[in-house]
Design a protein around this motif. Structure first.
Motif, PDB file in Angstrom:
ATOM      1  N   VAL A 145       0.846  -1.196   0.000  1.00  0.00           N
ATOM      2  CA  VAL A 145       0.000   0.000   0.000  1.00  0.00           C
ATOM      3  C   VAL A 145       0.881   1.245   0.000  1.00  0.00           C
ATOM      4  O   VAL A 145       1.860   1.322   0.751  1.00  0.00           O
ATOM      5  CB  VAL A 145      -0.926   0.024   1.242  1.00  0.00           C
ATOM      6  CG1 VAL A 145      -1.739   1.310   1.303  1.00  0.00           C
ATOM      7  CG2 VAL A 145      -1.850  -1.186   1.229  1.00  0.00           C
ATOM      8  N   ILE A 146       0.551   2.195  -0.856  1.00  0.00           N
ATOM      9  CA  ILE A 146       1.211   3.503  -0.828  1.00  0.00           C
ATOM     10  C   ILE A 146       0.297   4.480  -0.091  1.00  0.00           C
ATOM     11  O   ILE A 146      -0.936   4.443  -0.248  1.00  0.00           O
ATOM     12  CB  ILE A 146       1.536   4.021  -2.248  1.00  0.00           C
ATOM     13  CG1 ILE A 146       2.259   5.376  -2.151  1.00  0.00           C
ATOM     14  CG2 ILE A 146       0.298   4.117  -3.126  1.00  0.00           C
ATOM     15  CD1 ILE A 146       2.780   5.890  -3.480  1.00  0.00           C
ATOM     16  N   THR A 147       0.890   5.305   0.752  1.00  0.00           N
ATOM     17  CA  THR A 147       0.138   6.286   1.546  1.00  0.00           C
ATOM     18  C   THR A 147       0.527   7.684   1.116  1.00  0.00           C
ATOM     19  O   THR A 147       1.719   7.999   1.031  1.00  0.00           O
ATOM     20  CB  THR A 147       0.415   6.105   3.046  1.00  0.00           C
ATOM     21  OG1 THR A 147       0.122   4.761   3.428  1.00  0.00           O
ATOM     22  CG2 THR A 147      -0.436   7.050   3.879  1.00  0.00           C
ATOM     23  N   ILE A 148      -0.471   8.514   0.836  1.00  0.00           N
ATOM     24  CA  ILE A 148      -0.248   9.916   0.448  1.00  0.00           C
ATOM     25  C   ILE A 148      -0.979  10.805   1.446  1.00  0.00           C
ATOM     26  O   ILE A 148      -2.183  10.623   1.680  1.00  0.00           O
ATOM     27  CB  ILE A 148      -0.760  10.206  -0.982  1.00  0.00           C
ATOM     28  CG1 ILE A 148      -0.111   9.252  -1.992  1.00  0.00           C
ATOM     29  CG2 ILE A 148      -0.479  11.640  -1.371  1.00  0.00           C
ATOM     30  CD1 ILE A 148      -0.981   8.121  -2.428  1.00  0.00           C
ATOM     31  N   GLY A 149      -0.280  11.742   2.050  1.00  0.00           N
ATOM     32  CA  GLY A 149      -0.875  12.661   3.015  1.00  0.00           C
ATOM     33  C   GLY A 149      -0.716  14.102   2.581  1.00  0.00           C
ATOM     34  O   GLY A 149       0.252  14.460   1.903  1.00  0.00           O
ATOM     35  N   VAL A 150      -1.672  14.939   2.964  1.00  0.00           N
ATOM     36  CA  VAL A 150      -1.620  16.381   2.677  1.00  0.00           C
ATOM     37  C   VAL A 150      -1.510  17.110   4.009  1.00  0.00           C
ATOM     38  O   VAL A 150      -2.252  16.799   4.959  1.00  0.00           O
ATOM     39  CB  VAL A 150      -2.870  16.843   1.899  1.00  0.00           C
ATOM     40  CG1 VAL A 150      -2.747  18.315   1.531  1.00  0.00           C
ATOM     41  CG2 VAL A 150      -3.062  16.000   0.640  1.00  0.00           C
ATOM     42  N   PHE A 151      -0.577  18.082   4.067  1.00  0.00           N
ATOM     43  CA  PHE A 151      -0.276  18.761   5.330  1.00  0.00           C
ATOM     44  C   PHE A 151      -0.177  20.266   5.104  1.00  0.00           C
ATOM     45  O   PHE A 151       0.045  20.734   3.986  1.00  0.00           O
ATOM     46  CB  PHE A 151       1.043  18.243   5.918  1.00  0.00           C
ATOM     47  CG  PHE A 151       1.053  16.768   6.197  1.00  0.00           C
ATOM     48  CD1 PHE A 151       0.636  16.275   7.419  1.00  0.00           C
ATOM     49  CD2 PHE A 151       1.456  15.860   5.226  1.00  0.00           C
ATOM     50  CE1 PHE A 151       0.627  14.917   7.671  1.00  0.00           C
ATOM     51  CE2 PHE A 151       1.448  14.507   5.460  1.00  0.00           C
ATOM     52  CZ  PHE A 151       1.029  14.032   6.692  1.00  0.00           C
ATOM     53  N   ASP A 152      -0.333  20.987   6.199  1.00  0.00           N
ATOM     54  CA  ASP A 152      -0.139  22.439   6.207  1.00  0.00           C
ATOM     55  C   ASP A 152       1.209  22.740   6.848  1.00  0.00           C
ATOM     56  O   ASP A 152       1.501  22.271   7.953  1.00  0.00           O
ATOM     57  CB  ASP A 152      -1.262  23.125   6.984  1.00  0.00           C
ATOM     58  CG  ASP A 152      -1.012  24.608   7.166  1.00  0.00           C
ATOM     59  OD1 ASP A 152      -0.800  25.303   6.166  1.00  0.00           O
ATOM     60  OD2 ASP A 152      -1.007  25.065   8.329  1.00  0.00           O
ATOM     61  N   ASN A 153       2.045  23.497   6.151  1.00  0.00           N
ATOM     62  CA  ASN A 153       3.378  23.825   6.636  1.00  0.00           C
ATOM     63  C   ASN A 153       3.273  24.808   7.801  1.00  0.00           C
ATOM     64  O   ASN A 153       2.903  25.969   7.619  1.00  0.00           O
ATOM     65  CB  ASN A 153       4.212  24.423   5.497  1.00  0.00           C
ATOM     66  CG  ASN A 153       5.694  24.432   5.811  1.00  0.00           C
ATOM     67  OD1 ASN A 153       6.099  24.652   6.952  1.00  0.00           O
ATOM     68  ND2 ASN A 153       6.514  24.206   4.802  1.00  0.00           N
ATOM     69  N   GLY A 154       3.595  24.330   9.010  1.00  0.00           N
ATOM     70  CA  GLY A 154       3.506  25.184  10.194  1.00  0.00           C
ATOM     71  C   GLY A 154       4.739  26.011  10.444  1.00  0.00           C
ATOM     72  O   GLY A 154       4.726  26.893  11.305  1.00  0.00           O
TER      73      GLY A 154
ATOM     74  N   GLY B  90       0.010  20.916  10.276  1.00  0.00           N
ATOM     75  CA  GLY B  90      -1.352  20.423  10.420  1.00  0.00           C
ATOM     76  C   GLY B  90      -1.651  19.294   9.459  1.00  0.00           C
ATOM     77  O   GLY B  90      -1.237  19.324   8.293  1.00  0.00           O
ATOM     78  N   CYS B  91      -2.385  18.279   9.926  1.00  0.00           N
ATOM     79  CA  CYS B  91      -2.744  17.124   9.102  1.00  0.00           C
ATOM     80  C   CYS B  91      -4.090  17.396   8.429  1.00  0.00           C
ATOM     81  O   CYS B  91      -5.095  17.621   9.108  1.00  0.00           O
ATOM     82  CB  CYS B  91      -2.825  15.869   9.960  1.00  0.00           C
ATOM     83  SG  CYS B  91      -1.292  15.502  10.855  1.00  0.00           S
ATOM     84  N   ILE B  92      -4.109  17.393   7.111  1.00  0.00           N
ATOM     85  CA  ILE B  92      -5.322  17.703   6.354  1.00  0.00           C
ATOM     86  C   ILE B  92      -6.065  16.434   5.951  1.00  0.00           C
ATOM     87  O   ILE B  92      -7.286  16.408   5.903  1.00  0.00           O
ATOM     88  CB  ILE B  92      -4.957  18.544   5.110  1.00  0.00           C
ATOM     89  CG1 ILE B  92      -4.262  19.847   5.546  1.00  0.00           C
ATOM     90  CG2 ILE B  92      -6.186  18.857   4.281  1.00  0.00           C
ATOM     91  CD1 ILE B  92      -3.726  20.667   4.404  1.00  0.00           C
ATOM     92  N   GLY B  93      -5.347  15.376   5.667  1.00  0.00           N
ATOM     93  CA  GLY B  93      -5.981  14.124   5.277  1.00  0.00           C
ATOM     94  C   GLY B  93      -4.991  13.234   4.560  1.00  0.00           C
ATOM     95  O   GLY B  93      -3.897  13.671   4.190  1.00  0.00           O
ATOM     96  N   LYS B  94      -5.372  11.974   4.344  1.00  0.00           N
ATOM     97  CA  LYS B  94      -4.471  11.046   3.655  1.00  0.00           C
ATOM     98  C   LYS B  94      -5.262  10.056   2.825  1.00  0.00           C
ATOM     99  O   LYS B  94      -6.472   9.868   3.014  1.00  0.00           O
ATOM    100  CB  LYS B  94      -3.577  10.316   4.652  1.00  0.00           C
ATOM    101  CG  LYS B  94      -4.280   9.408   5.621  1.00  0.00           C
ATOM    102  CD  LYS B  94      -3.278   8.853   6.625  1.00  0.00           C
ATOM    103  CE  LYS B  94      -4.002   8.132   7.758  1.00  0.00           C
ATOM    104  NZ  LYS B  94      -3.114   7.749   8.848  1.00  0.00           N
ATOM    105  N   VAL B  95      -4.540   9.420   1.913  1.00  0.00           N
ATOM    106  CA  VAL B  95      -5.112   8.459   0.978  1.00  0.00           C
ATOM    107  C   VAL B  95      -4.229   7.218   0.999  1.00  0.00           C
ATOM    108  O   VAL B  95      -2.996   7.329   1.026  1.00  0.00           O
ATOM    109  CB  VAL B  95      -5.175   9.043  -0.452  1.00  0.00           C
ATOM    110  CG1 VAL B  95      -5.656   7.995  -1.442  1.00  0.00           C
ATOM    111  CG2 VAL B  95      -6.054  10.281  -0.491  1.00  0.00           C
ATOM    112  N   ARG B  96      -4.847   6.035   0.999  1.00  0.00           N
ATOM    113  CA  ARG B  96      -4.099   4.788   0.849  1.00  0.00           C
ATOM    114  C   ARG B  96      -4.559   4.091  -0.429  1.00  0.00           C
ATOM    115  O   ARG B  96      -5.768   3.996  -0.697  1.00  0.00           O
ATOM    116  CB  ARG B  96      -4.327   3.846   2.038  1.00  0.00           C
ATOM    117  CG  ARG B  96      -3.853   4.388   3.378  1.00  0.00           C
ATOM    118  CD  ARG B  96      -3.870   3.257   4.413  1.00  0.00           C
ATOM    119  NE  ARG B  96      -3.850   3.795   5.762  1.00  0.00           N
ATOM    120  CZ  ARG B  96      -4.904   3.864   6.560  1.00  0.00           C
ATOM    121  NH1 ARG B  96      -6.076   3.427   6.128  1.00  0.00           N
ATOM    122  NH2 ARG B  96      -4.817   4.357   7.772  1.00  0.00           N
TER     123      ARG B  96
END
Length: 770
Positions: A428-437, A446-452
């Motif tokens: 499984v590949i995991t992709i996450g979207v984040f906010d640069n603090g 900040g954690c915005i969400g992720k996809v597997r």
């Protein structure tokens, strides 16, 4: 199978980006061939190399030069040098051509001053005259240009070396360029917003087998000693049980397992302790071992045990004598036959053993295009308004990638493409979207969400372009934080080798020959994650602890009423098929459909008269069901499902419990103890329920074509089994099957059978769980 109604807000949406890989763009451009899973983005690149013989502007006869690159409303600024007339910057600016509002670019050299910066000289270029560069062409050579004054006349002294060209994100300078949308970041923060590739350290299991000690010097020889051995490695510390041998020669034969990372920097410290009282231990001896001298093993063959000198422990202030009082017998090895888990086994991205000598050849290539995001929720406040500085992180195997940060945009466009080698399709590949603090005073990202995405659910050579919802669960409930648009392609180099993987054990052989306990694996996984975030946190730019914890699902084992309900519903969903068969059989018995009941009676009589047809009929029936269901096989990768996760119907009290601290802070000490114990027990029950649900979902996936290759193998096996069982007498088949089941233990292997390996590789819905 139960069908949940789909909420369109949280649904997966197909997209049609303008990428070459999907056939939308056709052409022979080198850039398109290299970056065919992302949209082309045109940039104007300006390389500011250096300047020479700049005229003095200060009364001291020197200048503090810096360069401004202006293009319409966008401006890039280099750092300034104090009292230097021949400065060197070697900095590249990238201006997106989608946002250009000028027909020329201007390069201005200025002198830094306290009140008002002085003008030194400038030079401008028409955009129409700037050449285009297409990789793999060599970089454009910078040239010297004479500076001009404000009237356009050339200065007597002062030149600047520049290179200007047009290109795309395929250019080598793209990742290190200072982008125009980051002009407000400042020179010190630019490194924190650039895209990078990270490699996790290679992790080993270190096994320390404590055998015995000899000739321990006890302070009180009149009492029976209670001796144990404490082993410390960095921030990991484990202790043996108290030796049952109450003498100066205690024995244990106990294994302690640690996680270590290359390069081996920290020594192994062994301390022998005697419990004098309930709160006091007396140190009887200590020794230090460097890990570079520890032997490495690939299988279960034990390494040789060695005697080590125990250095006498001295209290501070005593006179130290150089002598050894006793010895300890240990067997220490670096076990390279295991895979050190830093992810959950249910959605791991790698199963290879630590030692490269045990690696098999790759079976394919995974390509990921991170195109854009839309509708991202703002994560912080700037100048009285909400803002977000988004970037993506993808993790597969030991390779982590991080895209560049797009400043202040709720619809960022990255259009970056990355590649991984694939060694196992059931990963499984995991992709996450984040906010640069970092851009707001060094806060947390900040954690915005992720996809597997499970690779086994992807057809080879097909490009999947979808917009994935970014879903997070907060104390206020489930929330969609936006959508991320991805393009994924799994290319196979050897289809036969890939199909063979379905018959191999999921984990390396050592996990079955000499297994680690579930408790050990949990502790070791946490230590592995800790090592990964420590190492990657020292990179530049750092991959922060909260990012790695979110990507690796730290704390996913903590008790949650929501997860327990979700796993229960998964079991009910699996049992729905059994219940449906029971209802159908009940209808047959009650003659609800007379024609069907008569046909079943005829089939039943035939099978009774000819029992050798039972198994061929069964496998042939499964074969036809598998072929029939091929029409409804899933056409897109799985994604986070809020209904499956029971996130849309969770109550405020359950959310308060899920987001409560562990241990709890709600009540007295007694309540805290009981509450934590309940959560701990509930967490184990939750895991067991999840495992049961996983096994049932794997049975369902045999003919669901979610993993098309596995379903194809099973359908082909059913056809083959039907033919073989048809031509082979039933008595012979039953005899061989019975003899195989009752075979002698010497004929049995500790490694799981082909059928077990195939079953364990079947996809479950655990990778769709929040």
């Amino acid at each position: 199978m139960l069908k949940f109604p789909v909420n369109e807000e949280f649904a997966l949406k197909p997209t049609a980006p303008k990428i070459a890989g999907s056939g939308v763009i056709v052409g022979g451009d080198k850039v398109i061939c290299a970056y065919d899973l992302v949209e082309q983005m045109e940039y104007l690149y300006v390389r500011v190399v250096k300047a020479k013989e700049l005229p003095a502007k200060d009364v001291t006869g020197s200048c503090d030069p810096y360069v401004e690159v202006k293009l319409g409303n966008y401006k890039g600024v280099t750092k300034h040098f104090e009292k230097k007339s021949n400065p060197e910057w070697n900095l590249v600016f990238a201006f997106s051509q989608d946002q250009l509002q000028a027909s020329f670019v201007e390069v201005v050299v200025k002198d830094k001053d306290v009140v008002l910066d002085d003008f030194i000289g400038r030079i401008s270029f028409d955009l129409i005259d700037i050449p285009r560069r297409v990789p793999p062409d060599s970089p454009l050579a910078p040239q010297w240009y004479k500076l001009q004054d404000k009237k356009g006349e050339k200065l007597k002294k002062g030149e600047i070396m520049l290179a200007l060209w047009k290109g795309t994100q395929a250019d080598e300078e793209f990742s290190d360029a200072w982008h125009s949308d980051a002009a407000a970041v400042g020179s010190e923060g630019v490194s924190r917003i650039r895209g990078k590739v990270y490699l996790s350290p290679r992790l080993w299991y270190l096994r320390v087998n404590i055998i015995q000690c000899q000739d321990l010097i006890l302070s009180d020889k009149s009492r029976s000693p209670e001796v144990s051995v404490k082993v410390v490695l960095g921030n990991q510390a484990l202790k043996t049980k108290i030796s049952p041998v109450k003498s100066a020669n205690p024995a244990w034969n106990e294994d302690l397992v640690f996680v270590v990372a290359e390069p081996f920097e920290e020594p192994l410290i062994i301390t022998v302790e005697d419990r004098v009282s309930s709160n006091k231990d007396e140190i009887l001896g200590k020794c230090l071992i460097l890990l570079n001298s520890v032997p490495r093993r690939l299988d279960n063959k034990p390494v040789g045990a060695k005697w080590h000198n125990l250095e006498k422990h001295f209290v501070e202030g005593e006179k130290k004598e150089i002598k050894f009082a006793s010895k300890i017998h240990m067997r220490i090895s670096l076990d390279g036959g295991y895979h050190v888990l830093d992810e959950s086994t249910s959605y791991s991205s790698d199963y290879r053993p630590t030692s490269k000598l045990l690696w098999k050849s790759s079976i394919g290539i995974l390509e990921l295009g991170i195109i854009s995001a839309i509708g991202l929720s703002t994560m912080k406040t700037k100048d009285g308004r909400g803002t977000i500085d988004a970037y993506c992180v993808a993790k597969y195997g030991p390779k982590w990638i991080r895209t560049r940060t797009i400043i202040d945009s709720t619809s960022p466009r990255w259009n970056e493409q990355y590649t991984w080698e694939v060694f196992d399709p059931c990963t499984v590949i995991t992709i996450g979207v984040f906010d640069n603090g970092h851009l707001q005073g060094g806060g947390k990202d900040g954690c915005i969400g992720k996809v597997r995405i499970r690779l086994s659910t992807l057809e080879t050579e097909r490009v999947y372009t979808h917009s994935y919802p970014l879903i997070v669960l907060k104390p206020s409930g489930v929330k969609k934080m936006g959508e991320v648009q991805l393009a994924v392609r799994f290319s196979c180099t050897s289809y036969v080798n890939m199909l063979q993987k379905y018959t191999h054990p999921l984990l390396p052989k050592m996990h079955y020959v000499h297994p680690l306990s579930v408790t050990q694996l949990d502790i070791l996984r946490y230590q592995a994650i800790r090592i990964v975030w420590t190492r990657l946190g020292r990179a530049e730019p750092p991959l922060k602890k909260e990012v790695i914890e979110y990507m690796l699902d730290v704390g996913s084992h903590i008790w949650s009423v929501r997860k327990a309900k979700a796993n229960f519903m998964r079991i009910m969903n699996v049992m729905g098929g059994v219940i449906a068969i029971g209802k159908w059989f009940d209808q047959i018995c009650h003659w609800k459909n007379p024609l069907t009941t008569i046909l079943i009676h005829i089939l039943f009589i035939i099978l009774i008269l000819y029992p050798e047809l039972i198994f061929p009929t069964l496998f042939l029936y499964l074969f036809f069901i598998g072929i029939w269901r091929y029409r409804w096989k899933p056409r897109h990768p799985p994604h986070m499902d809020i209904r499956l996760s029971h996130a849309d119907a969770v109550g405020p009290d359950e959310l308060d419990e899920e987001f409560d601290t562990f241990p709890t802070s709600k009540g007295s000490d007694l309540v805290r103890m009981r509450y934590d114990r309940l959560r701990s027990i509930g967490g184990r029950i939750q895991t067991v329920i999840g495992d049961l649900a996983m096994q049932g979902e794997r049975f369902q996936s045999l003919l669901s074509w979610r993993d098309s290759r596995a379903s194809a193998l099973f359908v082909a096996f059913c056809l083959f089994a039907a033919i073989v069982l048809y031509v082979t007498p039933f008595q012979i088949v039953a005899l061989l099957a019975g003899l195989y089941v009752l075979r002698h233990p010497k004929l049995r292997s500790k490694v799981p059978s082909y059928g077990t390996n195939f079953f364990k590789r079947l996809p479950a819905r655990s990778d769709c769980m929040l």
